[in-house]
Design a protein around this motif. Sequence first.
Motif, mmCIF file in Angstrom:
data_model
loop_
_atom_site.group_PDB
_atom_site.id
_atom_site.type_symbol
_atom_site.label_atom_id
_atom_site.label_comp_id
_atom_site.label_asym_id
_atom_site.label_seq_id
_atom_site.Cartn_x
_atom_site.Cartn_y
_atom_site.Cartn_z
ATOM 1 N N ALA A 193 -3.105 -1.148 12.683
ATOM 2 C CA ALA A 193 -2.875 -2.573 12.446
ATOM 3 C C ALA A 193 -2.477 -3.282 13.738
ATOM 4 C CB ALA A 193 -1.807 -2.761 11.372
ATOM 5 N N VAL A 194 -1.570 -2.654 14.479
ATOM 6 C CA VAL A 194 -1.097 -3.274 15.719
ATOM 7 C C VAL A 194 -2.237 -3.403 16.728
ATOM 8 C CG1 VAL A 194 0.358 -2.920 17.747
ATOM 9 C CG2 VAL A 194 1.321 -2.631 15.464
ATOM 10 N N LYS A 195 -3.025 -2.321 16.875
ATOM 11 C CA LYS A 195 -4.115 -2.351 17.853
ATOM 12 C C LYS A 195 -5.180 -3.368 17.466
ATOM 13 C CE LYS A 195 -2.479 0.601 20.575
ATOM 14 N NZ LYS A 195 -1.827 0.095 21.755
ATOM 15 N N LEU A 196 -5.496 -3.461 16.179
ATOM 16 C CA LEU A 196 -6.600 -4.317 15.758
ATOM 17 C C LEU A 196 -6.201 -5.778 15.582
ATOM 18 C CD1 LEU A 196 -8.604 -2.206 13.140
ATOM 19 C CD2 LEU A 196 -9.102 -2.599 15.549
ATOM 20 N N PHE A 197 -5.026 -6.008 14.979
ATOM 21 C CA PHE A 197 -4.744 -7.371 14.534
ATOM 22 C C PHE A 197 -3.614 -8.076 15.272
ATOM 23 C CE2 PHE A 197 -6.160 -4.967 10.706
ATOM 24 C CZ PHE A 197 -7.430 -5.523 10.633
ATOM 25 N N PHE A 198 -2.732 -7.311 15.939
ATOM 26 C CA PHE A 198 -1.574 -7.976 16.532
ATOM 27 C C PHE A 198 -1.930 -8.541 17.901
ATOM 28 C CE2 PHE A 198 2.390 -6.945 14.042
ATOM 29 C CZ PHE A 198 1.702 -6.650 12.900
ATOM 30 N N MET A 245 1.723 6.491 7.476
ATOM 31 C CA MET A 245 2.168 5.122 7.764
ATOM 32 C C MET A 245 2.187 4.792 9.264
ATOM 33 S SD MET A 245 2.087 3.685 4.975
ATOM 34 C CE MET A 245 2.417 2.065 5.650
ATOM 35 N N PRO A 246 2.727 5.676 10.102
ATOM 36 C CA PRO A 246 2.668 5.342 11.533
ATOM 37 C C PRO A 246 1.235 5.141 12.019
ATOM 38 C CG PRO A 246 4.165 7.161 11.187
ATOM 39 C CD PRO A 246 3.501 6.898 9.873
ATOM 40 N N LEU A 247 0.300 5.943 11.490
ATOM 41 C CA LEU A 247 -1.101 5.778 11.883
ATOM 42 C C LEU A 247 -1.620 4.407 11.464
ATOM 43 C CD1 LEU A 247 -2.702 9.257 11.128
ATOM 44 C CD2 LEU A 247 -2.359 8.159 13.346
ATOM 45 N N LEU A 248 -1.327 4.021 10.222
ATOM 46 C CA LEU A 248 -1.778 2.713 9.743
ATOM 47 C C LEU A 248 -1.146 1.586 10.551
ATOM 48 C CD1 LEU A 248 -1.849 3.137 5.865
ATOM 49 C CD2 LEU A 248 -3.746 3.098 7.479
ATOM 50 N N VAL A 249 0.157 1.739 10.850
ATOM 51 C CA VAL A 249 0.831 0.717 11.656
ATOM 52 C C VAL A 249 0.179 0.626 13.029
ATOM 53 C CG1 VAL A 249 2.997 0.133 12.826
ATOM 54 C CG2 VAL A 249 3.040 0.899 10.459
ATOM 55 N N TRP A 250 -0.125 1.789 13.590
ATOM 56 C CA TRP A 250 -0.758 1.827 14.907
ATOM 57 C C TRP A 250 -2.104 1.097 14.871
ATOM 58 C CZ3 TRP A 250 -5.133 4.621 16.852
ATOM 59 C CH2 TRP A 250 -5.224 4.632 18.254
ATOM 60 N N PHE A 301 0.832 -1.199 0.000
ATOM 61 C CA PHE A 301 0.000 0.000 0.000
ATOM 62 C C PHE A 301 0.869 1.253 0.000
ATOM 63 C CE2 PHE A 301 -1.874 3.453 2.450
ATOM 64 C CZ PHE A 301 -3.007 3.700 1.692
ATOM 65 N N ASN A 302 1.878 1.252 0.878
ATOM 66 C CA ASN A 302 2.796 2.388 1.001
ATOM 67 C C ASN A 302 3.467 2.681 -0.340
ATOM 68 O OD1 ASN A 302 4.606 4.265 1.967
ATOM 69 N ND2 ASN A 302 5.589 2.932 3.442
ATOM 70 N N PHE A 303 3.925 1.622 -0.995
ATOM 71 C CA PHE A 303 4.637 1.775 -2.268
ATOM 72 C C PHE A 303 3.712 2.342 -3.348
ATOM 73 C CE2 PHE A 303 5.918 -0.052 -6.402
ATOM 74 C CZ PHE A 303 7.151 0.548 -6.514
ATOM 75 N N ILE A 318 6.711 3.252 17.282
ATOM 76 C CA ILE A 318 7.738 4.273 17.493
ATOM 77 C C ILE A 318 8.738 4.272 16.342
ATOM 78 C CG2 ILE A 318 9.583 5.059 19.029
ATOM 79 C CD1 ILE A 318 8.119 3.668 21.318
ATOM 80 N N GLY A 319 9.168 3.068 15.941
ATOM 81 C CA GLY A 319 10.163 2.960 14.872
ATOM 82 C C GLY A 319 9.689 3.602 13.580
ATOM 83 N N THR A 320 8.424 3.375 13.215
ATOM 84 C CA THR A 320 7.911 3.945 11.969
ATOM 85 C C THR A 320 7.909 5.467 12.028
ATOM 86 O OG1 THR A 320 6.467 2.026 11.899
ATOM 87 C CG2 THR A 320 6.062 3.738 10.273
ATOM 88 N N ILE A 321 7.484 6.009 13.161
ATOM 89 C CA ILE A 321 7.475 7.467 13.301
ATOM 90 C C ILE A 321 8.904 8.015 13.196
ATOM 91 C CG2 ILE A 321 6.976 9.410 14.847
ATOM 92 C CD1 ILE A 321 4.838 7.672 16.161
#
Lengths: 95, 483
Positions: free
Chosen positions: A77-82, A70-75, A29-31, B276-279
């Motif tokens: 993803a982590v909260k919902l799926f990890f 991206m940090p928002l999406l990672v956040w 997605f990022n790419f 944190i790493g991504t930010i």
Amino acid sequence: MNKENNNYRDDRFAIANKEALIGIGLVLFNFIWWISFAYGLGGNDVSTYTYILGLPAWFFYSCVLSVIMMPLLVWIAVKLFFVDVALDDEEFEEE
Amino acid sequence: MNFEATIWLFGTVLLIFIIGLTASRTKITNNSFMEDYYLGGRSLGGFVLAMTMTATYGSASSFIGGPGVAYNQGLGWVLLAVSQVATGYFTLMVLGKKFAIVTKKNKAITMVDFLKERYQSKWVVLLSSFSIVVFLFSAMAAQWIGGGRLIESLTGLSYRSALFIFVITVLIYVTVGGFRAVTLTDSIQGSIMFVGTLILLIAIIISGGGVSNIITELQAENPNLITPFGAEGTLTPSYVSSFWVLVGVGVVALPQIAVRAMSYKSSKSFHRALIIGTIVVGVIMLCMHLIGVFSRVIIPGVEVGDRVMPLVALEVLPPWLAGVVLAAPLAAIMSTVDSLLLLVSSTIVKDIYINYINPDATRKKIQLISMGITGLLGVIVFLMAVNPPDLIIWLNLFAIGGLESAFLWSIVMGLYWKKGNKYGAIASMIVGISSYILFQSFYPQPLGMHAVVTSIILSLIAYVTFSLWKKDPALRSEGSLRV
């Protein structure tokens, strides 16, 4: 031998595999986001550029916005799926 | 020479190191010396993990070389550099919990340990140790030179004296402190980098009369500077995109990164580190390279790209602040060097000496040899760096690409594909490394992309073909490999 077979069926690995796939999904997605704005908008003639916050629009979307997004999406993803799993496996060691 | 800035620079670096050493002394665990010295006892928290990944990865090439190239190429190079935001989450997500669980289970301390357990092959171990030593040596030399250059341009000392000061500091620190001291200082360094980069960028924007003004001036000088195609229009989409492999997703295969992905404490720290790493990586890479581009308006006509960062900091900031902010790239370089040094020494001590030469060495003896080898390696790299080549960024990128070509599939497929076996691993390493070196020498940009892309594709083909073609008897029962 039994022990090794057990390890393959370790539930935590199913979780880890899913999380790795999420990583691949995010990077794709990022790419796509990055390349579409960069060359879609930035490929036009310089005289037709529009500007956001003083930066060329292609750069703003492709670079600045993706670094914020991206940090928002990672956040999310982590909260919902990890899933929290134990990394230790004393139970395996004691067999 | 700027006396005030110099004092602040060295004062900050010294302070960072004192904190690191003190903290590493107070935390004694019951783990083996090897786990402690090389992995910090697998006890990294989320913040420290994110910062140590960033500081290790963000090295001389991104802090000194990168902004220098951006200065010459314009926004196109920033576009290329932000592909690195992917390293912030992708590396950790892909290696993920599986890598941490498996390496913990097998008591693996290095990446080679993992490969050894997974493939049960002496040749895999020897080949990978060899690639690590060769490619990391060039990566290390690049960092050494970057450190020397930075001290040189700030203090006005000769390059050799600057290099000498740099090397002595690093050697004392690594030899005494080991991995935990390194990761602890990494988090302080990472924080300074993060804040320092922001301060510097803001100061530059103010001094350049605002973003719009800077962009207008760049456009007036050369419209290409604000396009994605580089100052000469030479940055093609396929070339720039191939950096997603080289400095984005391929980073999974760098031993210095992989080793960190096995050293965290819990799932919680892993999750925090992802965010944190991504930010941190995203902000640092974006701002650092933007600084390079914007500097063109503030200090036009700098000829040596590597000097842009120190010069612009001295130009727009008060001297004491310039010293503190420049401590960030210097610290980044040091922490990269520290980790590389530890990695090469652990490869030699653990993967070769203990595996094949003296498996029964005592703790005391291992300790002496580890420190001795670390020191000796430092001296050799110093001798290599005394007469430096001109372009450190390419030296570093060469090394990164080589490691990726060698290791990517052996690690990733080894982790996720049951049928992958030692024949596949050996074939992929040989094909990866040799094709990479051949492409680099004779045809550096196959299909308009960086050579790493073709080498990685070839090594994937080799891995799959050989794994399927030659069955490893040990694999049939899903035995032996405890993955």
